[in-house]
Motif scaffolding. Structure first.
Motif, PDB file in Angstrom:
ATOM      1  N   MET A   1      19.185  17.784 -12.646  1.00  0.00           N
ATOM      2  CA  MET A   1      18.328  18.910 -13.020  1.00  0.00           C
ATOM      3  C   MET A   1      19.125  20.192 -12.926  1.00  0.00           C
ATOM      4  N   ARG A   2      19.001  21.001 -13.928  1.00  0.00           N
ATOM      5  CA  ARG A   2      19.689  22.299 -13.976  1.00  0.00           C
ATOM      6  C   ARG A   2      18.636  23.401 -13.963  1.00  0.00           C
ATOM      7  N   ILE A   3      18.756  24.301 -12.987  1.00  0.00           N
ATOM      8  CA  ILE A   3      17.787  25.377 -12.828  1.00  0.00           C
ATOM      9  C   ILE A   3      18.516  26.716 -12.839  1.00  0.00           C
ATOM     10  N   THR A   4      17.962  27.681 -13.576  1.00  0.00           N
ATOM     11  CA  THR A   4      18.544  29.015 -13.672  1.00  0.00           C
ATOM     12  C   THR A   4      17.541  30.056 -13.227  1.00  0.00           C
ATOM     13  N   THR A   5      18.011  31.044 -12.463  1.00  0.00           N
ATOM     14  CA  THR A   5      17.201  32.195 -12.098  1.00  0.00           C
ATOM     15  C   THR A   5      17.841  33.440 -12.695  1.00  0.00           C
ATOM     16  N   TRP A   6      16.975  34.362 -13.189  1.00  0.00           N
ATOM     17  CA  TRP A   6      17.507  35.534 -13.894  1.00  0.00           C
ATOM     18  C   TRP A   6      16.486  36.664 -13.871  1.00  0.00           C
ATOM     19  N   ASN A   7      16.860  37.785 -13.295  1.00  0.00           N
ATOM     20  CA  ASN A   7      16.055  38.998 -13.443  1.00  0.00           C
ATOM     21  C   ASN A   7      16.390  39.563 -14.824  1.00  0.00           C
ATOM     22  N   ILE A   8      15.451  39.437 -15.752  1.00  0.00           N
ATOM     23  CA  ILE A   8      15.721  39.744 -17.150  1.00  0.00           C
ATOM     24  C   ILE A   8      15.465  41.214 -17.482  1.00  0.00           C
ATOM     25  N   ASN A   9      14.704  41.929 -16.623  1.00  0.00           N
ATOM     26  CA  ASN A   9      14.459  43.355 -16.829  1.00  0.00           C
ATOM     27  C   ASN A   9      13.846  43.615 -18.216  1.00  0.00           C
ATOM     28  N   SER A  10      12.722  42.973 -18.468  1.00  0.00           N
ATOM     29  CA  SER A  10      11.917  43.027 -19.693  1.00  0.00           C
ATOM     30  C   SER A  10      12.244  41.863 -20.623  1.00  0.00           C
ATOM     31  N   VAL A  11      11.373  40.864 -20.588  1.00  0.00           N
ATOM     32  CA  VAL A  11      11.604  39.645 -21.368  1.00  0.00           C
ATOM     33  C   VAL A  11      11.441  39.900 -22.862  1.00  0.00           C
ATOM     34  N   ARG A  12      10.551  40.796 -23.237  1.00  0.00           N
ATOM     35  CA  ARG A  12      10.378  41.061 -24.671  1.00  0.00           C
ATOM     36  C   ARG A  12      11.563  41.830 -25.237  1.00  0.00           C
ATOM     37  N   LEU A  13      12.071  42.772 -24.460  1.00  0.00           N
ATOM     38  CA  LEU A  13      13.221  43.554 -24.909  1.00  0.00           C
ATOM     39  C   LEU A  13      14.465  42.690 -25.058  1.00  0.00           C
ATOM     40  N   ARG A  14      14.603  41.677 -24.196  1.00  0.00           N
ATOM     41  CA  ARG A  14      15.834  40.876 -24.166  1.00  0.00           C
ATOM     42  C   ARG A  14      15.599  39.415 -24.554  1.00  0.00           C
ATOM     43  N   LEU A  15      14.563  39.181 -25.328  1.00  0.00           N
ATOM     44  CA  LEU A  15      14.262  37.812 -25.739  1.00  0.00           C
ATOM     45  C   LEU A  15      15.438  37.173 -26.476  1.00  0.00           C
ATOM     46  N   GLY A  16      16.104  37.928 -27.335  1.00  0.00           N
ATOM     47  CA  GLY A  16      17.253  37.387 -28.061  1.00  0.00           C
ATOM     48  C   GLY A  16      18.368  36.937 -27.127  1.00  0.00           C
ATOM     49  N   LEU A  17      18.595  37.685 -26.061  1.00  0.00           N
ATOM     50  CA  LEU A  17      19.620  37.299 -25.087  1.00  0.00           C
ATOM     51  C   LEU A  17      19.224  36.005 -24.385  1.00  0.00           C
ATOM     52  N   VAL A  18      17.937  35.892 -24.040  1.00  0.00           N
ATOM     53  CA  VAL A  18      17.471  34.681 -23.355  1.00  0.00           C
ATOM     54  C   VAL A  18      17.622  33.466 -24.272  1.00  0.00           C
ATOM     55  N   GLU A  19      17.246  33.611 -25.530  1.00  0.00           N
ATOM     56  CA  GLU A  19      17.361  32.499 -26.473  1.00  0.00           C
ATOM     57  C   GLU A  19      18.819  32.080 -26.635  1.00  0.00           C
ATOM     58  N   ARG A  20      19.705  33.057 -26.690  1.00  0.00           N
ATOM     59  CA  ARG A  20      21.144  32.748 -26.786  1.00  0.00           C
ATOM     60  C   ARG A  20      21.616  32.010 -25.543  1.00  0.00           C
ATOM     61  N   PHE A  21      21.163  32.448 -24.379  1.00  0.00           N
ATOM     62  CA  PHE A  21      21.551  31.806 -23.127  1.00  0.00           C
ATOM     63  C   PHE A  21      21.036  30.370 -23.063  1.00  0.00           C
ATOM     64  N   LEU A  22      19.779  30.163 -23.438  1.00  0.00           N
ATOM     65  CA  LEU A  22      19.194  28.827 -23.386  1.00  0.00           C
ATOM     66  C   LEU A  22      19.931  27.863 -24.307  1.00  0.00           C
ATOM     67  N   GLU A  23      20.318  28.346 -25.459  1.00  0.00           N
ATOM     68  CA  GLU A  23      21.031  27.501 -26.404  1.00  0.00           C
ATOM     69  C   GLU A  23      22.400  27.109 -25.877  1.00  0.00           C
ATOM     70  N   THR A  24      23.010  27.993 -25.089  1.00  0.00           N
ATOM     71  CA  THR A  24      24.358  27.757 -24.580  1.00  0.00           C
ATOM     72  C   THR A  24      24.361  26.927 -23.296  1.00  0.00           C
ATOM     73  N   VAL A  25      23.528  27.321 -22.328  1.00  0.00           N
ATOM     74  CA  VAL A  25      23.571  26.724 -20.989  1.00  0.00           C
ATOM     75  C   VAL A  25      22.613  25.543 -20.849  1.00  0.00           C
ATOM     76  N   LYS A  26      21.496  25.605 -21.564  1.00  0.00           N
ATOM     77  CA  LYS A  26      20.520  24.512 -21.588  1.00  0.00           C
ATOM     78  C   LYS A  26      19.993  24.117 -20.207  1.00  0.00           C
ATOM     79  N   PRO A  27      19.480  25.062 -19.442  1.00  0.00           N
ATOM     80  CA  PRO A  27      18.865  24.669 -18.165  1.00  0.00           C
ATOM     81  C   PRO A  27      17.592  23.873 -18.420  1.00  0.00           C
ATOM     82  N   ASP A  28      17.235  23.020 -17.479  1.00  0.00           N
ATOM     83  CA  ASP A  28      15.953  22.319 -17.562  1.00  0.00           C
ATOM     84  C   ASP A  28      14.803  23.245 -17.188  1.00  0.00           C
ATOM     85  N   ILE A  29      15.099  24.170 -16.270  1.00  0.00           N
ATOM     86  CA  ILE A  29      14.084  25.103 -15.792  1.00  0.00           C
ATOM     87  C   ILE A  29      14.694  26.501 -15.736  1.00  0.00           C
TER      88      ILE A  29
END
Length: 264
Positions: A1-29
């Motif tokens: 299991m791969r788990i990531t924690t991240w203070n995103i400082n506004s998820v709507r503002l940085r949604l593109g960054l999160v999507e890029r991260f998920l595609e690259t790192v692929k955490p389960d949670i």
């Protein structure tokens, strides 16, 4: 299991960054903090489309907010309000294996490290005290605690121990309380357990620095802890078990926090 924690400082503002991260790192949670939006404004559909249909969200308008997004089914979701405040700072989910994952955003505490002069600092200290009361005596239960705890406990979790002893996030009243919380559960601080005491370890770099990497005046505010039942699984890969994705801090319009990942 791969788990990531991240203070995103506004998820709507940085949604593109999160999507890029998920595609690259692929955490389960993925555990996010400071989402800064109400539940009905959270981009749930975007996360579902990215492969994270199981979602636990606890938000509020413009401030705070935590969210846990998962590829794996979530069997129980709980939220706790700390210090009698209606703040969205905690959410817990239970996985099929019985593992409980707590996602926290601890108050920052303002600028003055005196609870009598600074209500925000007083709130922060009371918040951590209440966490200790809640988690005392976990015993054999498998728990993971992650999030932005806004405290850098070790002397090498900050760029200058001496200079930051009177700066909020590294003062003795904060670090001592965090140590008491960790001992009361007990929890294992995975990142520090796998890092030599003399080695610097940061997850946050201020926006104020024009060249944050060159100055490297960081702090370790983001944490991943496990209860003793998960210690062997968390430490099995040694130093390769966790990653501070500091490259993400250098992406366009980033959060001031880097994501941190643990492989169990």
């Amino acid at each position: 299991m791969r788990i990531t924690t991240w203070n995103i400082n506004s998820v709507r503002l940085r949604l593109g960054l999160v999507e890029r991260f998920l595609e690259t790192v692929k955490p389960d949670i993925l555990c996010l903090q400071e989402t800064k939006c109400q539940n009905d404004q959270f981009p749930a559909k975007a996360f579902a489309n990215a492969g994270y249909p199981h979602q636990a969200i606890h938000g509020q308008r413009g401030y705070h907010g935590v969210a846990t997004l998962s590829r794996l089914p979530l069997h129980e979701i709980t939220r706790r309000q700390y210090c009698g405040k209606d703040d969205a700072r905690h959410i817990a989910v239970t996985l099929e294996e019985g593992i409980v994952i707590h996602n926290f955003y601890v108050p920052a505490g303002g600028d003055i490290p005196d609870p009598e002069q600074n209500e925000k600092f007083d709130h922060k200290l009371r918040f951590v005290d209440e966490m200790r009361e809640v988690f005392t005596g976990l015993g054999d239960q498998p728990h993971i605690l992650v999030g932005d705890l806004n405290i850098a406990p070790h002397e090498n979790d900050v760029w200058s121990h001496k200079q930051l002893l009177k700066v909020v996030s590294h003062t003795p009243p904060e670090t001592e309380r965090l140590a008491a919380l960790m001992e009361a559960a007990p929890f294992i601080d995975v990142m520090r357990e796998l890092t030599a005491d003399e080695q610097k370890l940061y997850t946050w770099w201020s926006y104020r620095s024009k060249d944050w990497r060159k100055s490297n005046r960081g702090r370790r505010l983001d944490h991943i802890w496990v209860s003793p039942a998960l210690k062997d699984r968390a430490l099995a890969k040694g130093r390769r078990a966790f990653t501070v994705h500091d490259d993400v801090r250098g992406w366009d319009r980033p959060s001031d926090h880097a994501p941190v990942t643990l492989d169990l």
